[in-house]
Design an enzyme around this catalytic site. Structure first.
Site, PDB file in Angstrom:
ATOM      1  N   CYS A 100       0.780  -1.106  -0.114  1.00 13.75           N
ATOM      2  CA  CYS A 100       0.090   0.062  -0.083  1.00 13.75           C
ATOM      3  C   CYS A 100       0.734   1.294   0.003  1.00 13.75           C
ATOM      4  CB  CYS A 100      -0.966  -0.103   1.249  1.00 13.75           C
ATOM      5  SG  CYS A 100      -2.135  -1.401   1.169  1.00 13.75           S
ATOM      6  N   HIS A 102      -3.344   6.615   2.585  1.00 17.77           N
ATOM      7  CA  HIS A 102      -3.865   5.521   2.100  1.00 17.77           C
ATOM      8  C   HIS A 102      -5.202   5.457   2.717  1.00 17.77           C
ATOM      9  CE1 HIS A 102      -4.179   1.466   0.815  1.00 17.77           C
ATOM     10  NE2 HIS A 102      -3.728   0.919   2.251  1.00 17.77           N
ATOM     11  N   ASN A 149     -10.296  -0.806   0.197  1.00 18.80           N
ATOM     12  CA  ASN A 149      -8.572  -0.548   0.197  1.00 18.80           C
ATOM     13  C   ASN A 149      -8.241  -1.048  -1.009  1.00 18.80           C
ATOM     14  OD1 ASN A 149      -6.062  -0.885   0.319  1.00 18.80           O
ATOM     15  ND2 ASN A 149      -5.977  -1.823   2.699  1.00 18.80           N
TER      16      ASN A 149
HETATM   17  C1  COA Z   1     -10.047  -5.262  10.358  1.00 19.15           C
HETATM   18  C2  COA Z   1     -10.446  -3.946  11.148  1.00 19.15           C
HETATM   19  C3  COA Z   1     -11.553  -3.140  10.482  1.00 19.15           C
HETATM   20  C4  COA Z   1     -11.240  -4.779  12.534  1.00 19.15           C
HETATM   21  O1  COA Z   1     -11.591  -3.768  13.313  1.00 19.15           O
HETATM   22  P1  COA Z   1     -11.227  -4.187  15.068  1.00 19.15           P
HETATM   23  O2  COA Z   1     -12.158  -2.895  15.668  1.00 19.15           O
HETATM   24  O3  COA Z   1      -9.917  -4.205  15.038  1.00 19.15           O
HETATM   25  O4  COA Z   1     -11.818  -5.429  15.167  1.00 19.15           O
HETATM   26  P2  COA Z   1     -11.292  -6.651  16.234  1.00 19.15           P
HETATM   27  O5  COA Z   1     -10.479  -7.555  15.136  1.00 19.15           O
HETATM   28  O6  COA Z   1     -10.486  -5.964  17.421  1.00 19.15           O
HETATM   29  O7  COA Z   1     -12.714  -7.291  16.592  1.00 19.15           O
HETATM   30  C5  COA Z   1     -13.535  -6.672  17.438  1.00 19.15           C
HETATM   31  C6  COA Z   1     -14.859  -7.345  17.690  1.00 19.15           C
HETATM   32  O8  COA Z   1     -15.421  -7.403  16.568  1.00 19.15           O
HETATM   33  C7  COA Z   1     -15.780  -8.787  15.901  1.00 19.15           C
HETATM   34  N1  COA Z   1     -15.431  -8.817  14.579  1.00 19.15           N
HETATM   35  C8  COA Z   1     -14.512  -9.377  13.672  1.00 19.15           C
HETATM   36  N2  COA Z   1     -14.694  -8.958  12.398  1.00 19.15           N
HETATM   37  C9  COA Z   1     -15.860  -9.001  12.549  1.00 19.15           C
HETATM   38  C10 COA Z   1     -16.826  -8.724  11.349  1.00 19.15           C
HETATM   39  N3  COA Z   1     -16.259  -8.670   9.976  1.00 19.15           N
HETATM   40  N4  COA Z   1     -18.231  -8.539  11.564  1.00 19.15           N
HETATM   41  C11 COA Z   1     -18.555  -8.390  12.844  1.00 19.15           C
HETATM   42  N5  COA Z   1     -17.746  -8.660  13.720  1.00 19.15           N
HETATM   43  C12 COA Z   1     -16.593  -8.768  13.770  1.00 19.15           C
HETATM   44  C13 COA Z   1     -14.370  -9.732  16.884  1.00 19.15           C
HETATM   45  O9  COA Z   1     -14.875 -10.998  16.848  1.00 19.15           O
HETATM   46  C14 COA Z   1     -14.414  -9.026  17.769  1.00 19.15           C
HETATM   47  O10 COA Z   1     -15.549  -9.181  18.666  1.00 19.15           O
HETATM   48  P3  COA Z   1     -15.453  -9.760  20.405  1.00 19.15           P
HETATM   49  O11 COA Z   1     -14.961  -8.149  20.835  1.00 19.15           O
HETATM   50  O12 COA Z   1     -16.466  -9.975  20.874  1.00 19.15           O
HETATM   51  O13 COA Z   1     -14.230 -10.392  20.380  1.00 19.15           O
HETATM   52  C15 COA Z   1      -9.333  -3.238  11.769  1.00 19.15           C
HETATM   53  O14 COA Z   1      -8.639  -3.979  12.629  1.00 19.15           O
HETATM   54  C16 COA Z   1      -8.494  -2.592  10.761  1.00 19.15           C
HETATM   55  O15 COA Z   1      -9.074  -1.546   9.885  1.00 19.15           O
HETATM   56  N6  COA Z   1      -7.134  -2.569  10.842  1.00 19.15           N
HETATM   57  C17 COA Z   1      -6.156  -2.102   9.750  1.00 19.15           C
HETATM   58  C18 COA Z   1      -6.701  -2.682   8.417  1.00 19.15           C
HETATM   59  C19 COA Z   1      -5.860  -2.108   7.433  1.00 19.15           C
HETATM   60  O16 COA Z   1      -5.409  -1.212   7.240  1.00 19.15           O
HETATM   61  N7  COA Z   1      -4.894  -2.823   6.672  1.00 19.15           N
HETATM   62  C20 COA Z   1      -4.443  -2.636   5.613  1.00 19.15           C
HETATM   63  C21 COA Z   1      -3.399  -1.826   6.018  1.00 19.15           C
HETATM   64  S1  COA Z   1      -2.615  -1.371   4.424  1.00 19.15           S
END
Ligand code: COA
Length: 355
Positions: A122, A280, A311
């Protein structure tokens, strides 16, 4: 004393034109919910994403690149024959060799332009832009075409809750050429390979080779086989991008704001001097957090293309730039801070004047 004669290009470089291509098919969150247990509300509130575009069979990496590049070349007011180098940043061109850049250079009608691919996730657009600036100033090319293109739908595991909703497809391109004044600031870039496992391919390409070997090797290797990503029928899943969402999120929020600040300082500017911020497009919460940490004033336009584009990795910054200019939210001559970050982990930030 060296006898080698050096060459001098333009005093400085600038972005002269931008173009984008988004696949025809718009994919709303409802489609993602067919394969993961989630909700439209969760996806919107955690990532900002409402829709993304997925490419069809005709919208190949090369085809999307040619479309975006044609617009960038027209926007720059030059012809394809004037392009001296084509740099394609992508992680979703599936032939190891040759580079897709050579096919794109040919299809555009360049005059045998130098052409090569780079892999910088990215941050790929910023890496390409930095190379392009160097080429223009050194004189190895008068005009350089920098393309960021991805078909991430090919690399998405639709059953993976952590990533199924994140990725989209598309191509963005810019033409970089000569300038009498500095319109591309110093790049602040780098890599943190100790965190390389936080965003990666589920398995390397040669897994197909391993799979075939293990299958013929019988029971002794059954254990190893079970560690490969198999579907319910025991067939190998195509490699996909996987990530440790929270670790990447924290890194982006805390470390990338510092890099953005360094790029501003390296250009001799403060947040007040900015008109536009194009980070990004990974997650709108990351964008919001950076805006806050950087204390960007109200007048700065912030790219939020992630909402309808998802993304698109290397394509995300030029696509967002193109849309801001097309909608009139930003205008030619505006000063923009751009920052890319992702798999590697790698990053690149710089200040540019918009074309
Ligand atoms: C992927 C992303 C959106 C997930 O969001 P988050 O707030 O970190 O979510 P978590 O993984 O901590 O999960 C939080 C809760 O949501 C739940 N959950 C995870 N994915 C889920 C989904 N798709 N739908 C619903 N619930 C979900 C999890 O089980 C967790 O539940 P719990 O609290 O009961 O355990 C976030 O981590 C993110 O954007 N990360 C960076 C991504 C990125 O930019 N990547 C590329 C870089 S180039």
């Amino acid at each position: 004393m060296s006898k080698i004669k050096a060459r001098k290009g333009a005093p400085y470089a600038r972005i002269l034109g931008v173009g984008g291509y988004r696949p025809v098919r718009v994919v709303p969150n409802e489609v993602i919910l067919e394969t993961i247990d989630s909700s439209d509300e969760w996806i919107r509130s955690r990532s900002g994403i409402e829709t993304r575009h997925w490419a069809n069979d005709e919208e190949t990496v090369a085809a999307m690149s040619v479309e975006a590049s044609g617009k960038a070349i027209a926007d720059a007011g030059i012809s394809a024959e004037q392009i001296g180098a084509v740099v394609v940043s992508t992680v979703s061109h599936f032939s190891q060799t040759p580079a897709i850049a050579t096919e794109i250079a040919d299809r555009l009608g360049t005059a045998k332009a130098a052409a090569f691919d780079i892999s910088a996730g990215c941050a790929g657009f910023g890496y390409g832009l930095t190379l392009a600036k160097g080429m223009v100033v050194e004189g190895s090319a008068e005009y350089v075409l920098v393309i960021g293109v991805e078909r991430l739908s090919d690399l998405t595991d639709l059953e993976d809750r952590a990533t199924a909703f994140l990725f989209g497809d598309g191509a963005g391109a810019v033409v970089v050429g000569p300038s009498e004044e500095p319109h591309i600031g110093p790049t602040v870039w780098g890599s943190e390979g100790d965190k390389s496992a936080t965003i990666k391919q589920t398995v390397p390409w040669d897994v197909f080779h391993t799979h075939a070997r293990l299958r013929t090797d019988g029971e002794a290797l059954a254990g190893e086989l079970s560690e490969l990503p198999l579907d319910s029928k025991g067939e190998l899943k195509f490699p996909a991008i996987t990530q440790e969402g929270q670790a990447v999120f924290r890194w982006a929020v805390f470390e990338m704001a510092k890099i953005a600040k360094e790029a501003l300082e390296a250009s001799g500017l403060t947040a007040d001097d900015l008109d536009v911020f194009i980070p990004h497009q990974a997650n709108e919460r990351i964008i919001d957090s950076m805006v806050k940490t950087l204390k960007l004033p109200e007048h700065v336009t912030v790219a939020r293309d992630v909402r309808t584009t998802g993304n698109t990795s290397a394509a995300s910054i030029p696509l967002a730039m193109e849309r801001l200019l097309a909608t009139g939210e930003a205008k030619s001559g505006d000063t923009a801070l751009v920052i890319g970050f992702g798999a590697g982990l790698v990053y690149a930030a710089t200040v540019v004047t918009l074309p």
